[in-house]
Scaffold this active site. Structure first.
Site, short mmCIF file in Angstrom:
data_model
loop_
_atom_site.label_atom_id
_atom_site.label_comp_id
_atom_site.label_asym_id
_atom_site.label_seq_id
_atom_site.Cartn_x
_atom_site.Cartn_y
_atom_site.Cartn_z
N SER A 116 33.61 40.12 40.42
CA SER A 116 32.24 39.62 40.37
C SER A 116 31.21 40.68 40.78
O SER A 116 31.10 41.72 40.14
CB SER A 116 32.13 38.37 41.25
OG SER A 116 30.90 37.73 41.08
N ASP A 147 30.50 40.30 36.39
CA ASP A 147 31.23 39.48 35.41
C ASP A 147 30.32 38.49 34.70
O ASP A 147 30.79 37.61 33.97
CB ASP A 147 32.41 38.76 36.06
CG ASP A 147 31.98 37.72 37.08
OD1 ASP A 147 30.87 37.84 37.63
OD2 ASP A 147 32.76 36.79 37.34
N ASP A 175 28.56 35.91 35.51
CA ASP A 175 28.47 34.48 35.77
C ASP A 175 27.25 34.16 36.63
O ASP A 175 26.97 32.99 36.90
CB ASP A 175 29.75 33.93 36.40
CG ASP A 175 30.05 34.49 37.79
OD1 ASP A 175 29.37 35.45 38.21
OD2 ASP A 175 30.96 33.98 38.45
#
Length: 451
Positions: free
Chosen positions: A103, A245, A247
Site C-alpha cells: 500500500s 496500490d 486503493d
C-alpha cells in the site's frame, strides 16, 4: 489481530519479515482451504496481481509455486490496483484473488492481501485457518504430482476490463476538466491516465514512472505537496493523488488545498443525498474522522455511523446496514454500489462527477465541511504498557480533565495502536494552542505510566 495477518493482510520487509518461504507457505495453506471447500471437480483458480515494487516478482513466483504445488491454477494479471483484483476475481470466476502490495509503505516493504471469490477480503476465521496450517501444522497438505499440479497463465485482458468497469461507473463526461494526477509511482501508473482521459479530462501526470524502488517516495497521497504546488501553479481544476496500490485517493482543489477523505465523503454524500441515492441517508466513517465531519452531518441532515479504525470495519457496517458510502480520513473511500473495497480511481471519478454535476469548483463544494484543528501525538510504550492502558487510573483521569477543559468544543480520543507499540493521543478543538497543551499533558502521563 492474527499472528501473521494484520488488519490488512500479511505485511513486512520483503525478504526479511515477508520471505519467499512464508509466501510459498501462504500459497499452499490458502490452496488447501480452497480445495477443501470446493465441490466442483475442476481445479480451483486464483488471480494474482501486484504493485510496482521490486520484490513483487519474487513474491509472486513464491506464491504461484505454493498454489500450483497443491493443485490450484494461477491467473497472473501483472501490475494492477488492489481494487482491480477485488473486481476481477468475480468477473473471471476465480475462487480467490491475491494482491501483492504494501500500500502506502516504502518500497522495502511488501504484503499479501487475499480476497474471496465475491471480491471481499477474507473473513478473520479463514485467515486464522491459514495461520493455523502454517504455524501449528493443523492440516497435512497434499502435494500434487503429474497433471494434478496447477498451471500458471498470463491474462492480458484484465487491466482493460477493470478500466472499463471504472469508466462505466461515471454518469457524465469530463470534457473541459484540466487535472493533475500523481500515481505515487505505483499501481495507478498503468491505468489512471487512460481512465480519466477516456472520460474526457486533460491529464497532467506526476510520479508515473515506476522503477521498482520509487513507489510512494515523496509523492502520492502520503506526500501530496508537489501535487498541491503543481495544481496551483498551473491553474488546474483539481488534482488527484493515489497511494502505491491505488486503493486510496486524496484530492487537491483549484487553489492547491488538500481535500482529505472526510471532505471527499462529505462532498459526494451531499450530491448522493440530493439525487436520492444516499441509502438510509447515512455515511460511514471511523472514530478518527474530524469533528467537522460530524458537524457537517448534523447541519445537512445526513446520519453518521461511526466504526473502529480500519476500512474493514467501515465495510462491515455498510454491508450490515445497507449503506453505500463510507471510508477513512486517509482517502480510503468505499462506493459500495460499484466496488467491494476502497478504490482510489473510482473515488476520483465520482468526485469529478460531483464537481461536473454541481457546476461549482471543488474548493467551493468542500466548504460544506469545516475542519477542526487536530493534534495527534504517538507515544511509544512497552508491550506490557499496551496491555495496562485501559485500566490505568492516572491516564483515565488525565483524559477526563482534558474533556472537561474543552467544554464540548472539542474531543479527546486516546487509543492503543493495533500494529505498533504506540498509544495514539488525538485531540480536536477550535483552539489549537489549548488542544496542543492538553495533548502534550496526556501524552506525558501515558509516557510516564506505560513506557
Amino acid at each position: 489481530m492474527g499472528r501473521l495477518f494484520g488488519t490488512d493482510g500479511v505485511r513486512g520487509i520483503a525478504n526479511q519479515d515477508l520471505t519467499n518461504e512464508l509466501a510459498m507457505q501462504i500459497g499452499k495453506a490458502a490452496a488447501e482451504i480452497l480445495i477443501k471447500n470446493r465441490t466442483a471437480d475442476t481445479k480451483p483458480s486464483v488471480m494474482i496481481g501486484k504493485d510496482t515494487r521490486a520484490s513483487g516478482d519474487m513474491l509472486e513466483a513464491a506464491l504461484t509455486a505454493g498454489f500450483c504445488s497443491v493443485g490450484v491454477d494461477v491467473i497472473s494479471v501483472g501490475v494492477v490496483p488492489t481494487p482491480a483484483i477485488a473486481y476481477l476475481v468475480g468477473e473471471y470466476g476465480c475462487e480467490a484473488g491475491v494482491m501483492i502490495s504494501a500500500s502506502h509503505n516504502p518500497c522495502e516493504y511488501n504484503g499479501i492481501k487475499i480476497f474471496q471469490g465475491n471480491g471481499y477480503k477474507l473473513p478473520d476465521e479463514t485467515e486464522e485457518e491459514i495461520e493455523a496450517i502454517i504455524l501449528d501444522h493443523t492440516e497435512e497438505i497434499e502435494m500434487k504430482t503429474g497433471g494434478a499440479v496447477g498451471k500458471r497463465t498470463f491474462c492480458k485482458t484484465a487491466l482493460e476490463d477493470y478500466i472499463q468497469h471504472v469508466v462505466s461507473a461515471c454518469e457524465v463526461r469530463f470534457d473541459g476538466m484540466n487535472i493533475a494526477i500523481d500515481t505515487a509511482n505505483g499501481s495507478a501508473s498503468v491505468c489512471a491516465k487512460e481512465i480519466f482521459t477516456r472520460l474526457g479530462a486533460k491529464c497532467h501526470m506526476l510520479s508515473d514512472t515506476p522503477d521498482g524502488v520509487n513507489i510512494n517516495a515523496n509523492c502520492g497521497s502520503t506526500h501530496p505537496e508537489e501535487l498541491m504546488e503543481f495544481v496551483k501553479a498551473n491553474k488546474l481544476d483539481m488534482g488527484l493523488a493515489f497511494d502505491g496500490d491505488a486503493d486510496r485517493m486524496l484530492a487537491v482543489d483549484e487553489n492547491g488545498n488538500l481535500i482529505d477523505g472526510d471532505k471527499i465523503i462529505a462532498v459526494c454524500a451531499m450530491q448522493m443525498k440530493q439525487e436520492g441515492k444516499l441509502k438510509n441517508d447515512t455515511a460511514v466513517v471511523t472514530v478518527m474522522s474530524n469533528m467537522g465531519f460530524f458537524k457537517f452531518c448534523e447541519e445537512y441532515g445526513i446520519k453518521c455511523a461511526k466504526t473502529a479504525v480500519g476500512d474493514r470495519y467501515v465495510l462491515e457496517r455498510m454491508l450490515k446496514n445497507g449503506y453505500n458510502i463510507g471510508g477513512e480520513q486517509s482517502g480510503h473511500v468505499i462506493f459500495l454500489d460499484y466496488a467491494t473495497t476502497g478504490d482510489g480511481e473510482l473515488s476520483g471519478v465520482k468526485l469529478i462527477e460531483t464537481v461536473k454535476k454541481s457546476g461549482a469548483a471543488l474548493g467551493e463544494l468542500a466548504k460544506v465541511m469545516t475542519v477542526y484543528p487536530q493534534v495527534l501525538i504517538n507515544v511509544e510504550v512497552t508491550p506490557e504498557g499496551k496491555k495496562k492502558y485501559n485500566n490505568d487510573e492516572y491516564i483515565i483521569s488525565a483524559v477526563q480533565e482534558a474533556e472537561m477543559e474543552l467544554h464540548g468544543d472539542g474531543r479527546v480520543l486516546v487509543r492503543v495502536s493495533g500494529t505498533e507499540p504506540l498509544v495514539r493521543v488525538m485531540l480536536e478543538g477550535k483552539d489549537i494552542e489549548k488542544i496542543t497543551n492538553l495533548g502534550n499533558y496526556i501524552a506525558d502521563v501515558v509516557r510516564e505510566r506505560l513506557s
